[in-house]
Design an enzyme around this catalytic site. Structure first.
Site, PDB file in Angstrom:
ATOM      1  N   TYR A 484       0.836  -1.207   0.000  1.00  0.00           N
ATOM      2  CA  TYR A 484       0.000   0.000   0.000  1.00  0.00           C
ATOM      3  C   TYR A 484       0.867   1.251   0.000  1.00  0.00           C
ATOM      4  CZ  TYR A 484      -3.940   3.062   0.933  1.00  0.00           C
ATOM      5  OH  TYR A 484      -4.893   4.053   0.851  1.00  0.00           O
ATOM      6  N   SER A 564      -6.457   1.002  -4.602  1.00  0.00           N
ATOM      7  CA  SER A 564      -6.562   2.423  -4.306  1.00  0.00           C
ATOM      8  C   SER A 564      -5.177   3.066  -4.430  1.00  0.00           C
ATOM      9  CB  SER A 564      -7.185   2.621  -2.918  1.00  0.00           C
ATOM     10  OG  SER A 564      -7.587   3.946  -2.726  1.00  0.00           O
ATOM     11  N   ASP A 648     -17.616   3.570  -8.243  1.00  0.00           N
ATOM     12  CA  ASP A 648     -16.546   4.045  -7.366  1.00  0.00           C
ATOM     13  C   ASP A 648     -16.479   5.563  -7.449  1.00  0.00           C
ATOM     14  OD1 ASP A 648     -14.294   4.589  -5.900  1.00  0.00           O
ATOM     15  OD2 ASP A 648     -13.087   2.987  -6.776  1.00  0.00           O
ATOM     16  N   HIS A 683     -15.882   1.450  -4.205  1.00  0.00           N
ATOM     17  CA  HIS A 683     -14.459   1.350  -3.885  1.00  0.00           C
ATOM     18  C   HIS A 683     -14.127   0.070  -3.122  1.00  0.00           C
ATOM     19  CE1 HIS A 683     -10.599   3.317  -3.914  1.00  0.00           C
ATOM     20  NE2 HIS A 683     -10.455   3.175  -2.606  1.00  0.00           N
TER      21      HIS A 683
END
Length: 722
Positions: A484, A564, A648, A683
């Protein structure tokens, strides 16, 4: 202290790439839908940048809709030809089909808990009267009845002080826009005006009179992609229409706040208001609710650090902050003198990152030690009571309770231990197992180990590697590398039902704790932001190189995945080092770094990214790594499956649309470049079980197939009826 609503983390995974041909089924080039180009050009500080797929940003266009259908048709046809896809669907469905029950919580005269029978699209909220048993529970809210297809989910739930009234928010089709519905908890009847057009909001009750919530003005144009940058805090009084709701904070042209929240202290004496321009740093104000005309008193009047109210004892306010304490500390001050010069340390900063909570009149300081949970219990004077003995090495969540409660319930998990619920006696410090996970998965066959590898600039980066015991380090193990690296979010060990089929197939699951995250405090976060963002990509690349150099895997068997901000991570890594991996799996990614801030609430991410409008230097830095702008013609990119949702409205699907269009137009070699666009999905939050299982299997099947596995590496025993 509640987790801020803007801190969302998706599960990510990773895979592998090479320039060699894929299996026999894929030795011919893919035929993709035609994606038209337009002559759109933007100029940034004298540099012209073409944007040939700008038209795909229009989510209401019939042309975009037709393009989505055409792309999905090609993707589905490809996935349908993978010979073991159905086997994986059956196996994951079998594993997923076990009863899942959440920790109990107490409101009014009832004990509430969530339960999913196994394959229900949404978990159901049950309750029973205090003094009765779980066997006598009744359904309180069943989100599976909210819509026919299971895509409307329960987002949040809050009760009035006496527990007789509840307010819950729902999300339709995965959108971040919410509705708040008020109910009489005894009759379960809707009793008040439904609050609409709510986004990025909590629900905080003032006694039994009403509640505070946050939202933006409804945007003009598309509600899924139009910019929203003026967050406001409202108060809704029961029995009145939403049009009468009182604006408490925000809405002035003088200063815009992209994220505003309001919370009431347990004694209903104070309202504290947090106002943010980005996802890091906030102003904080406290309003005395006992004085009707009182004005909010500033605690912190700038955005250089984070501060939040943890608790209060009459006029003494207890706060968490990273002001002059990058790893966090707990301070106290007396109302109304709440500015930093009046603070006294209650629990000073340590070398480890602090995430506090409260319960039973105590403070629980959760520290992160190399991404592993450690908890210490303090009284309200800052005296250490004990270090809490935990069930093992892993991650703790839910360690909190109301002031008057004597017990609390928490969840313990790690990568090989399914989440189990423990009951903790607050006074004597004893934990006991309350409910063990019922999943049919033999965790004794698997192990995790933490390693520290060296990134490009010499920084040591932790990574946890999970696999079957007795794994042979032969360089041929299918491996998913997950990352991430942003927004101060930490990746801590957590069991994933989805990952069970990957591990069963002999797969390795590796999670790297990259810079940009919160594992080592504010300095670690800042080292992966703005013009240091390349550190994050370098950390991820070094993780892949470590796995290869130590024979866990090789480029032909390595996959990378992230969602993301992690989707950006995958996009940047695969365009910078396409030779490193065989498969790339960017999910709901931020991929157009020159325009991300023009959509929905994207401008609030500028603390981490900077924007193309900030300066020539910032524009050039973004332009040099923006995945959409760094796809080169004639390069053999890894086999790529991009996933996104058509609803999203956080990271708009146009990011993924434009990236796949660039890749399909410029890809050399035969590695497929596909996009899987889920309809009526956002999302990630609230996605129905059926949709989750299908998406996970498609990702794993695509990954194994492009690693040249024409059969599953592991044959399931006959008992699974596959």
């Amino acid at each position: 202290m509640k987790t801020p609503y803007y801190l969302i983390i998706l599960s990510l995974i990773a895979c592998n790439n090479s320039n060699q041909n894929t299996p026999n089924q894929q030795e011919t080039s893919m035929t993709y839908p035609k994606t038209k180009t337009v002559d759109t050009v933007d100029t940034y500080f004298g540099t012209e940048v073409k944007d040939p797929y700008r038209w795909l940003e229009d989510d209401r266009s019939s042309e975009t809709e037709a393009w989505v259908k055409a792309q999905n048709k090609v993707t589905q046809a490809y996935l349908d030809k993978i010979p073991y896809r159905d086997q994986l669907i059956k196996r994951l469905t079998e594993i997923w089909n076990y009863e899942k029950i959440g920790a109990p919580f107490f409101e009014g005269n009832y004990v509430y808990f969530s339960k999913n029978d196994g394959l229900q699209n949404q978990s159901v909220l049950y309750r029973y009267k205090i003094g009765k048993t779980e066997a006598e529970a009744e359904i309180f809210l069943n989100p599976n009845t909210f819509s026919d297809d299971g895509t409307t989910s329960l987002s949040s739930l809050s009760f009035s002080e006496n527990g007789k009234i509840s307010a819950h928010s729902i999300s339709e089709g995965g959108s971040d826009w919410r509705k708040i519905i008020v109910m009489n908890t005894e009759t379960k009847e809707v009793i008040d005006d439904t609050i609409v057009d709510v986004k990025f909001s909590g629900i905080s009750w003032k006694a039994n009179e009403g509640f505070y919530y946050s939202s933006y003005d409804k945007p003009k144009g598309s509600e899924l992609s139009a910019k929203t940058d003026q967050h406001k805090l409202y108060y809704h009084k029961l029995g009145t229409h939403q049009s009468e709701d009182q604006l408490i904070f925000g809405g002035t042209l003088k200063e815009k706040h992209r994220y505003v929240s309001g919370n009431v202290t347990d004694d209903n004496k104070y309202l504290y208001i947090s106002a943010r321009k980005s996802t890091s740093g906030n102003q904080l104000f406290v309003k005395d609710l006992t004085q009707p005309d009182a004005q909010p008193i500033p605690v912190m009047d700038n955005y250089d650090s984070d501060v939040d109210i943890l608790d209060n004892q009459d006029d003494q306010i207890i706060m968490y902050t990273n002001y002059n304490a990058p790893n966090g500390r707990i301070v106290k001050a007396d109302f109304p003198n709440l500015s930093p010069e009046n603070w006294t340390d209650l629990i000073p900063e340590t070398e480890h990152v602090l995430s506090p909570s409260t319960g039973g009149g105590y403070i629980f300081a959760e520290y992160m030690v190399d991404a592993i949970s450690q908890i210490k219990q303090y009284d309200k004077s800052g005296k250490l009571i004990r270090e809490v003995k935990l069930p093992g090495i892993g991650t703790i969540s839910g360690f909190g309770a109301k002031k008057e409660e004597k017990e609390l319930y928490y969840r313990f998990t790690n990568y090989v231990t399914p989440g189990s619920i423990y009951k903790y006696d607050i006074e004597n410090g004893i934990s006991e197992l309350y409910r063990k996970s019922a999943i049919d998965f033999d965790t004794e066959n698997y192990e995790s180990q933490q390693v520290f590898y060296t990134s490009k600039d010499g920084t040591k980066i932790p990574m946890i590697i999970t696999h079957k015991k007795g794994l042979e380090l032969n360089g041929q193990n299918p491996t998913i590398l997950y990352g991430y690296g942003g927004f101060n979010i930490s990746l801590t060990p957590s069991f994933s039902t989805a990952n069970t089929i990957w591990l069963e197939q002999g797969g390795i699951y590796a999670v790297a704790n990259l810079r940009g995250g919160g594992e080592y405090g504010k300095a670690w976060h800042k080292a992966g932001t703005k013009m240091q963002k390349q550190n994050v990509f370098d950390d991820f690349i070094a993780a892949g190189e470590y796995l290869i150099e130590n024979n866990y895997t090789s480029s032909n068997y390595l996959a990378i995945r992230g969602g993301s901000n992690g989707g950006l991570l995958v996009g940047a890594t695969m365009t910078q080092r396409p030779d490193l991996m065989k498969v790339a799996l960017p999910a709901v990614g931020v991929l157009d770094m020159l325009r991300y801030h023009t959509f929905t609430s994207g401008a609030g991410w500028a603390y981490d990214y900077g924007t193309s409008e900030d300066s020539r230097e910032m524009f050039e830095y973004l332009y040099n790594y923006s995945p959409v702008h760094n796809v080169k013609k004639g390069i053999a990119y890894p086999a790529t499956l991009i996933t996104t949702g058509d609803h999203d409205d956080r990271v708009v699907p146009a990011h993924s649309f434009k990236f796949v269009a660039e890749l399909q137009a410029k890809q050399a070699g035969n590695n497929p470049v596909l996009i899987r666009i889920e309809t009526d999905a956002g999302h990630g939050a609230g996605k129905p079980t059926s949709m989750v299982i299908e998406e996970i299997v498609d990702i794993f099947a695509f990954t194994l197939f492009n690693m040249k596995f024409e059969e599953l590496p592991y044959t399931y025993p006959a008992k699974t009826n596959l």
